[in-house]
Design an enzyme around this catalytic site. Sequence first.
Site, PDB file in Angstrom:
ATOM      1  N   HIS A  97      -3.732  -3.933  -4.585  1.00 56.76           N
ATOM      2  CA  HIS A  97      -2.591  -3.447  -3.796  1.00 56.76           C
ATOM      3  C   HIS A  97      -1.237  -3.696  -4.461  1.00 56.76           C
ATOM      4  CE1 HIS A  97      -4.332  -2.273   0.277  1.00 56.76           C
ATOM      5  NE2 HIS A  97      -5.380  -2.615  -0.462  1.00 56.76           N
ATOM      6  N   ASP A 110       3.570  -1.837   2.021  1.00 57.09           N
ATOM      7  CA  ASP A 110       2.149  -1.533   2.092  1.00 57.09           C
ATOM      8  C   ASP A 110       1.824  -1.237   3.552  1.00 57.09           C
ATOM      9  OD1 ASP A 110      -0.781  -1.998   2.391  1.00 57.09           O
ATOM     10  OD2 ASP A 110      -0.650  -2.611   0.284  1.00 57.09           O
TER      11      ASP A 110
END
Length: 453
Positions: free
Chosen positions: A20, A119
């Site tokens: 990520h 995110d």
Amino acid sequence: MATLSPEPHVAVLTFPFASHPALLFGFVKRLAEAAPRVKFTFFCTAEFNRSLFSKTSTTSTSNIVPHDIHDGVAENYVFVGKPMEDINLFLAIAADELRRGVEEVTLNSDRKITCILADAFLWFSCDLAQEIGVPWVPFWTAGACSLSIQIYTDLIRQTLGVEGNEGRMNEKLNFIPGFLGFRIGDLPAGIIFGNLEWPFFVMLYKMGEELVRADALVISSFEELDPDLIKNLKSKFKQVFSICPISLESPPQSSVSDEYGCLPWLEKHHPKSVAYIGFGTRAKLPENEIVALAEALEASATPFLWSMKDDLKKYLPSGFLERTRELGKIVAWAPQVQVLSHPATGVFITHSGWGSVMESIAAGVPLICRPFLGDQSLNTWMIENVYKIGVRIGGGMFTKEGAMDALQQVLLQEKGKMFSKQATAYKELAIEAVGPHGSSTQNFQRLLEMITA
């Protein structure tokens, strides 16, 4: 009191696990290069920040500033091996820690924050954006398929229930737009299977509820890959920007690190003959499956390039490395984008993580899929049934016979030619999407206009 600069300042909030941070960092680098007057503060753990910023030239990150956040692990904490233990510890403090970080940066910066790019897992950052009066732009690091499933979680639970579904794995789920013929068993854990009270699954559920508040949603895909799913998502969100595949904009091959000599090794092989094997950073192939896959490669005489950590080599069959010295190459790390783009690579054996799927599509390479967790089984279903560019390993795990059959299907049989043809067609669409007038390019420009306003 010092006068604040009127120039834009984007707070980038990361989910500091697996791929990520790197995916979001790569995306922010593109934004930073295209908008040099915008300042980006990158909130991530110290470990990731050191790694990400040390690997990048200072010129390409001169307007990106790291800001370290705590990972939630107390000093002297001893891990006891609980599932997702590290993730759950972070989630326990994430909202407060990121809020503290943003407040600290706001207090000490020469610019006020004008946008929050986060995110998508960090759903609570929408409240923070609302409090300081700036746009909230969540970044979904996976595809439209897995996002759609998360958005429809309530409908799935209401229709199927959350108990007693273990015996219904092969039943078809036909009430979600874009998923005709989808197996219940391919739903990610946390929808109706697993401990739905786990912090990670609660996070995903809350995210599915809160994403509709986004001023814009960025998806790591391109519109032509899933046109129906994207159309449906656009009906639910203010703005949806599909911006990918980034791998088509990678640096020239000459500037890529290849310390183990993967690319020169590939040069010695025929086109579309090599099986490239890589299972990402978090998935670990069980010992018995390492043995089965190795035996299949040797028995089928398939040339292979295998990205494998050194500590896993001990599980290979006795004498395998010596017997296959001319047939294959095992390395601790491979430049995956360049390996997939090499003409010699004929198939990618993968866990079906979305980043790997996108890189394979961008390279036009068929896949053999062995999913482990998260959205990987769902991605595999798309690869087999929608994109038609690969196969799931028979039985869901590697056996010698199943691996040999999959290799034969993709590399030798007529079906494999169809996979390759379809993969090439998607590659052409991907190239067009990131071209001067392509959908991903246009979406990127729209996002730039939004964050630089």
